[in-house]
Design an enzyme around this catalytic site. Structure first.
Site, PDB file in Angstrom:
ATOM      1  N   HIS B 141      48.449  48.870  34.713  1.00  0.00           N
ATOM      2  CA  HIS B 141      49.497  47.907  35.318  1.00  0.00           C
ATOM      3  C   HIS B 141      48.687  46.717  35.680  1.00  0.00           C
ATOM      4  CE1 HIS B 141      52.728  47.019  37.998  1.00  0.00           C
ATOM      5  NE2 HIS B 141      51.793  46.199  38.720  1.00  0.00           N
ATOM      6  N   GLU B 142      47.721  46.945  36.479  1.00  0.00           N
ATOM      7  CA  GLU B 142      46.805  45.852  37.187  1.00  0.00           C
ATOM      8  C   GLU B 142      46.144  44.949  36.126  1.00  0.00           C
ATOM      9  OE1 GLU B 142      47.166  44.979  39.851  1.00  0.00           O
ATOM     10  OE2 GLU B 142      48.076  47.010  40.675  1.00  0.00           O
ATOM     11  N   HIS B 145      48.224  42.649  34.767  1.00  0.00           N
ATOM     12  CA  HIS B 145      48.636  41.227  35.651  1.00  0.00           C
ATOM     13  C   HIS B 145      47.517  40.501  35.405  1.00  0.00           C
ATOM     14  CE1 HIS B 145      51.997  42.206  37.964  1.00  0.00           C
ATOM     15  NE2 HIS B 145      51.268  43.143  38.835  1.00  0.00           N
ATOM     16  N   GLU B 220      56.782  42.392  37.993  1.00  0.00           N
ATOM     17  CA  GLU B 220      56.406  44.027  38.177  1.00  0.00           C
ATOM     18  C   GLU B 220      56.809  45.052  36.931  1.00  0.00           C
ATOM     19  OE1 GLU B 220      54.171  44.746  40.266  1.00  0.00           O
ATOM     20  OE2 GLU B 220      53.892  42.824  41.199  1.00  0.00           O
TER      21      GLU B 220
END
Lengths: 186, 297
Positions: B141-142, B145, B220
């Site tokens: 997930h990071e 980003h 998100e």
């Protein structure tokens, strides 16, 4: 006057075609380099796994002396994988090695003292990590191969690809390891 | 994903431009009030430009310091380093720097200006709580980003909002104590102080709105989806989010300027839910909705 117009139109069309050719050629080169880079990533991880194996075998042997068949299978599979060349045979050999390693770890499960050994646990973590890195590198490589092959096969980029002799690459297939919460158990 | 990266760069540029415009406006006003003319405008612009540039160039270091993050070695945290390296390979990106925050609350964030200068930060609580597959989900997930350049916008917003909060607190204090010492003073000074008070009063909700506008909740969901594509295993992140949702440990380093960076919005107060003031800055979609979407993949 009329002839001049046609000359200019022809020049413009030729210019557009040439420009498309150059842009597409550069794109093909970029994607091919990405594929090659992705393959070298896989290679790095595979080597790391080869390097881990002798230590792992030695550590397990220290506790489980008479499991000779398993040690031999792992050593043989490692040698075969190191000798393999070409995407297809490499995949097959690595699959064989993965199976042999899983057997080795299954044997290790039967020795509680071994499972409590610090250096065995560290090696096991390294091995698990390296195998997941191989899987990730393979996934990235296959994505890049897919992009390259699509570009080579679809029209009109296929014309440029054929002219410049770009060939589709082979996917790196290894027998899929079961995914999911398979944790190192203590 | 490339479109998203381009959009984030555009938004960052837009944000910097509006900060410059704001500074120019305030500078012009101060110039008018104090009667020094264009001088104040030039100074305000220079300060804002310097601030924007340093938030672009050094924002990640500021954020890391503000969160009390420390770098960890592969020897200290082999599992974390291995997972980060693996996910970076899956994304085809260089391995980001790895940092740890000694907090019990399980959480994570990423910062930096581009994939070549990126850092992934996790809390001690996260490492203790999650197994390998769940950790992979969170790190992916990071990584999403980082890949989508959310980190640039997020970091610039954090530093600008952080300095705005500092500035408004400073002005508020100066207004409070300075105003008392001087009594009711002269008319000109009082007018200036009233102006400052007004600016301060306006600033906080304005920045709340700005942060929320800049970092839409949509990103998100996008990072959840892109992360799941990296690991090819949505249940990993879903299970991690379930564990995180069940944990109500408050986070000491949480604050409103940086809340939007985290994996899940941190809270400084114990117990379920956020403080009303933290809800004003709500930058994350509800965690249950994120889990539901992951389970549907």
């Amino acid at each position: 006057m009329g002839a001049m117009v046609w000359v200019w139109v022809a020049v413009a069309v030729a210019g557009v075609v040439l420009l498309y050719g150059v842009v597409t050629y550069n794109r093909l080169v970029r994607v091919r380099n990405r594929v090659e880079n992705a393959w070298s990533q896989i290679d790095v991880q595979l080597r790391r796994r080869y390097d881990l194996i002798p230590n792992l075998v030695e550590t397990v042997r220290g506790y489980a002396r008479h499991e000779r068949d398993v040690f031999e299978a792992v050593t043989r599979a490692r040698a075969a994988a190191q000798a393999a060349s070409g995407v297809g045979p490499q995949g097959a050999a690595e699959g064989e090695l993965s199976r042999a390693l899983r057997q080795l770890l299954a044997v290790a499960e039967n020795y509680p003292q071994l499972r409590a050994n610090e250096s065995f646990l560290a090696l096991q973590e390294e091995l698990t990590a390296t195998e997941s890195k191989i899987a990730f590198a393979r996934q990235f490589y296959n994505d890049q191969v897919m992009a390259l092959n699509t570009l080579i096969q679809s029209f009109p980029s296929t014309l440029v690809a054929r002219l410049a002799r770009f060939r589709p690459r082979e996917f790196f297939e290894v027998e899929e390891l079961p995914r999911g919460p398979v944790e190192v158990r203590f | 994903l490339y479109e998203q990266a381009a959009r984030n760069r555009r938004r960052t540029a837009l944000l910097v431009l509006s900060v410059l415009a704001l500074a120019a406006g305030v500078g012009y006003l101060i110039g008018l009030v104090l009667g020094v003319g264009v001088m104040a405008l030039a100074v305000a612009l220079a300060v804002a430009a310097l601030g924007s540039f340093s938030s672009y160039r050094f924002g990640d270091r500021l954020v890391l310091r503000a969160m009390r993050a420390r770098p960890v070695s592969p020897e200290e945290e082999p599992r974390l380093h291995n997972v980060v390296e693996g996910v970076a390979i899956a994304a085809g990106l260089p391995k980001p720097a790895v940092y740890l925050v000694d907090e019990k609350a399980p959480n994570a964030f990423a910062t930096g200006r581009d994939p070549e200068h990126a850092s992934i930060v996790v809390t001690r609580g996260l490492l203790d709580l999650l197994n390998r597959v769940e950790l992979e989900g969170v790190v992916a997930h990071e990584m999403a980003h980082i890949q989508g350049r959310d980190i640039l916008l997020g970091t610039v917003v954090a530093t600008l909002a952080g300095s705005a909060v500092l500035l408004s607190e400073f002005l508020l204090r100066w207004f409070w104590w300075g105003g008392r010492r001087r009594g009711d003073g002269r008319g000109e000074g009082a007018a200036l102080l009233a102006l400052v008070g007004l600016v301060v009063a306006l600033l906080t909700p304005l920045f709340a709105a700005a942060i929320r506008a800049a970092v839409s909740r949509e990103r998100e969901y996008l990072a959840d989806a892109a992360g799941a594509l990296l690991t090819r295993y949505p249940p990993g992140l879903a299970s991690a989010l379930r564990k995180i949702a069940a944990d109500h440990t408050p986070m000491r380093v949480a604050n409103n300027a940086t809340a939007h960076l985290w994996l899940n919005q941190p809270s400084r107060v114990p117990g379920e839910g956020l403080h009303w003031f933290e809800r004003l800055f709500a930058t994350h979609p509800p965690i249950r909705e994120r889990i539901r979407r992951l389970e549907e993949m």
